[in-house]
Design an enzyme around this catalytic site. Structure first.
Site, PDB file in Angstrom:
ATOM      1  N   GLU A  88       0.870  -1.183   0.000  1.00  0.00           N
ATOM      2  CA  GLU A  88       0.000   0.000   0.000  1.00  0.00           C
ATOM      3  C   GLU A  88       0.903   1.229   0.000  1.00  0.00           C
ATOM      4  OE1 GLU A  88      -3.522   1.968   2.803  1.00  0.00           O
ATOM      5  OE2 GLU A  88      -2.391   0.239   3.489  1.00  0.00           O
TER       6      GLU A  88
ATOM      7  N   GLU B  64       5.080   8.629  -4.242  1.00  0.00           N
ATOM      8  CA  GLU B  64       5.560   8.290  -2.899  1.00  0.00           C
ATOM      9  C   GLU B  64       6.520   7.102  -2.957  1.00  0.00           C
ATOM     10  OE1 GLU B  64       2.385   8.004  -0.061  1.00  0.00           O
ATOM     11  OE2 GLU B  64       1.587   9.975  -0.577  1.00  0.00           O
TER      12      GLU B  64
END
Length: 776
Positions: free
Chosen positions: A485, A494
């Site tokens: 995730e 990210e």
């Protein structure tokens, strides 16, 4: 705080006069009595003119002479002296203003004099109008009026002069809000054009009192409600260039005023609305703080009550509708707002609109997942997203079902956080009736405590915890399914690719990664609010940093397809994707890549801009395939089909250092790079704008002079235009139709595009990651 938008009503000079001659006790003044009446009817403010007709008459007598020939007579000389004394020390007389007390001004939105011509072609009319406006603004400031609504610009050729005066006012009064009243387009474009009389002199033949005796340049005459006699309207079709005019004037004004956050729009909905969503959509990206809605915009229903939309109401005391009275208008506006889908969604638990209250158009720096350890409250916020975890569970379940029979299936949750994906994995295992063992891998030492607690209380022996960075730790065995995730608002922002590079070595040769791929998308965006927020710090870093934003006051400028030869892509275009596992990356003995060069990406995208606008940056989105047909998406056109009401990600905003103006039917080519070195990953971006070049001018009917019959560029904003329908349609200035397979006619050949010409470009943003980067 009221659940509804604030409602205000207009008070006219006639209303004040009638109340003054009647009984307004126990209130001390007529304005206080009117204000109390309006508040008792549920209005939060009253909108009234700041000055009376006495002020207009005195200004006209001082600053305007009947004709140039009479400039030497005694009356003109006396008027000129009076005007000079006024210019030196501008002030009002008592009967020239409508309010004189602080308590009268408490609920007032003051309207500056609409007859002021800040954009007149006459130099002295323009000059004296500027002095008069500054005088009115100073008086409003004296009475602590917080918002003043400015007269509309009317003359395209002098709009910069109008804007310069407004900029002076903004600088002289540091707290007041200035709102420019503008309709969404000029109603005069629907007035039949007739030749002007050679003997006519705009503004009744007046010119500035100090104008030179030759060249009596005068401002254009304004269109008035009586200027549109029956049968005088043109077709309800209008070229887009004409519908763009008022927005382009606004764009000049806010640019001259350097996007001052105290300069806003009072959007006037008096003219009928265009049906073209693109013409309307551009206003959604502007700082609209007031909306003028006349009683004539309501259509009576079968019972005679008003029926139609939206916030400064005018003409509600005129008895235009047979039933309901004045209060019916406000009641219906409140009903429309209460029943609107956006308000309903905001009140519904579990929707993005409900979750995101307070985050709209708020710039947030993206997470630095490898450099920083998240706090428990951040984990908790993300864990409120039931849609994301439902889809993850479904993807894990389907992967388990598709795996061949085995006594032991091994799952690794890479980046377990506080354990929501571990819990969902266990549920998927139970649903599939398979035997599975789970490794929960986490590098955050504080989240590690929570994981230990959950293992002891909830999970037990089917779960083994592993502490450390997934790029460096080792697992005792290969895994069948790797669950992570790590996605950001742009998919890869990210560092999901870099993190998973270190975790792919855990997978068996036929192992499954969840997610299996993710794609980044981009679209050109207009939003003066986001632009101002990005440059608030006045540092270069502010406008070279991508931000996570829940978009609200934005407009996507692009259309689907179009451009010269149909070469432009869709409204929202794909930049690049990442796939896991990837078998073409060179790795060392531990299974780790030698460099990060395989994660470099570049995209060059071409967008068609059907309607004129200002580009302030780009909107970034992502879409991920978890497994099979199960995914996650924040793509505006696809998210409701893939992961409706998912809360975990807002879009990414790439700002521009300077806005880029894009005319109707233009193209913008965007270059975006994802770059890396041994320590960092960063984005760089750049854009160019182009216009199509045609072999010959457009047809005569599309190159008509946009001025009205008397030279007026802009009609009065209070004009009531009696068109057959409450909606009008815009047509493209250069409609792009599919190419004909047969021989072209002469007209078609005349309109054929031969290419594009460059009209502008941005700077290269964030070169070398100088302002923003994500640390490895």
């Amino acid at each position: 705080m009221s659940p509804f938008a604030a409602l205000a009503t207009t008070i006219t000079l006639e209303d004040i006069k009638n109340k003054a001659v009647g009984d307004f006790k126990p209130h001390e003044t007529a304005v206080l009595a009117l204000s109390a009446d309006c508040q008792s009817q549920g209005y939060q403010a009253i909108c009234l003119p700041l000055t009376t007709t006495k002020w207009q008459e005195r200004w006209k007598n001082m600053c305007i002479v009947p004709s140039v020939e009479d400039a030497a007579n005694e009356a003109a000389i006396a008027a000129d002296k009076e005007a000079e004394a006024w210019r030196k020390s501008p002030s009002f007389l008592l009967d020239e203003v409508t309010i004189t007390r602080l308590d009268e001004a408490e609920f007032v939105l003051a309207m500056a004099s609409e007859w002021l011509r800040l954009d007149s072609d006459d130099d002295w009319v323009r000059h004296d109008s500027g002095i008069a406006l500054r005088q009115e603004v100073a008086y409003a400031s004296y009475l602590n009026v917080h918002t003043i609504i400015l007269p509309p610009p009317r003359n395209r050729s002098q709009v910069a002069s109008y804007a310069r005066v407004i900029n002076e006012c903004l600088k002289s009064i540091p707290y007041m809000q200035f709102s420019v009243r503008l309709p969404i387009y000029d109603p005069a474009v629907f007035q039949s054009k007739e030749p002007s009389s050679p003997t006519s002199h705009g503004d009744h033949g007046w010119s500035g009192a100090s104008s030179p005796p030759h060249a009596p340049t005068t401002p254009p005459k304004l269109a008035t409600p009586g200027s549109f006699p029956p049968g005088s309207l043109r077709s309800t079709k209008a070229p887009e260039g004409e519908l763009n005019a008022t927005w382009e004037m606004w764009d000049i004004i806010r640019n001259v005023c350097d996007y001052n956050i105290r300069l806003t729009l009072a959007l006037d909905l008096t003219p009928p609305l265009p049906a073209n969503a693109g013409v309307l959509g551009r206003w959604a990206a502007e700082p609209v703080t007031h909306i003028f809605l006349p009683a004539s915009a309501f259509i009576a229903n079968v019972k005679g009550y008003p029926h139609r939309p939206t916030f400064i109401l005018s003409g509600v005391r005129c008895g235009l509708h047979a039933q309901g009275g004045e209060s019916a208008y406000a009641q219906y506006v409140k009903y429309l707002e209460k029943s609107s889908p956006s308000v309903q969604a905001m009140k519904t638990e579990g929707t993005v609109e409900n979750f995101g209250q307070g985050y709209q158009d708020y710039l947030q720096n993206p997470l630095q997942p490898l450099m920083d350890n998240l706090q428990s409250i951040t984990y908790q916020t993300f864990e409120q997203d039931p849609v994301k975890y439902h889809n993850y569970e479904e993807a894990i379940y389907r992967a388990l079902v598709d795996l061949p029979d085995s006594d032991r299936i091994v799952i690794c949750v890479a980046g377990a956080g506080r354990g929501p994906l571990v819990a969902r994995s266990l549920k998927a295992v139970r649903r599939s009736n398979r035997q599975a063992f789970i490794y929960a891998l986490e590098k955050n030492p504080t989240a590690w405590i929570t994981l230990q607690e959950r293992k002891a209380k909830d999970w037990g022996s089917p779960v083994e915890l592993v502490f450390g960075d997934m790029r460096h730790v080792e697992l005792p065995e290969k895994v069948d399914i790797l669950v992570s995730e790590l996605l950001g608002s742009f998919g890869d922002n990210e560092l999901s690719p870099e993190c998973l590079d270190g975790a792919m070595r855990f997978l068996k040769p036929d192992g499954i990664s969840i997610p299996s791929s993710y794609t980044a998308y981009l679209a050109p965006l207009s939003s003066s609010k986001l632009y101002n927020a990005a440059r608030e710090s006045r540092e270069l870093k502010g406008v070279e940093t991508p931000y996570v934003v829940m978009f609200q006051n934005v407009n996507l400028l692009s259309g689907d397809g179009g451009g010269v030869g149909g070469r432009c892509g869709p409204k929202i275009q794909e930049c690049w994707d990442f796939v896991h596992p990837r078998g073409d990356v060179a790795v060392d003995d531990r299974g780790l890549p030698f460099t990060n060069s395989h994660n470099v990406r570049a995209a060059r995208l071409c967008f068609h801009i059907p309607h004129a606008g200002v580009m302030h940056g780009f909107a970034g989105y992502f879409e991920a395939v978890l497994y099979g047909h199960v995914g996650l998406s924040i793509h505006p056109q696809r998210k409701d089909y893939i992961s409706k009401d998912m809360l975990s990600w807002f879009p990414l905003f790439f700002p521009l250092r300077e806005p880029l103006y894009l005319p109707s039917n233009s193209e913008v080519q965007v270059s975006l790079w994802r770059l890396t070195n041994d320590r960092q990953v960063w984005y760089e971006w750049f854009a160019e704008s182009f216009l199509p070049v045609f072999n010959s001018p457009s047809p005569v009917d599309q190159s008509e002079d946009v001025l009205g019959p008397d030279g007026s560029f802009f009609a009065s904003t209070s004009t009531h235009v009696a068109v057959p329908s409450p909606l009008i349609d815009a047509i493209d200035a250069f409609p792009l139709t599919p190419r004909s397979v047969g021989p072209r006619t002469g007209a078609e050949s005349a309109r054929s595009a031969s290419g594009v010409v460059k009209i502008g470009q941005t700077a290269l943003h964030n070169p070398g990651g100088r302002s923003s980067w994500i640390g490895l």
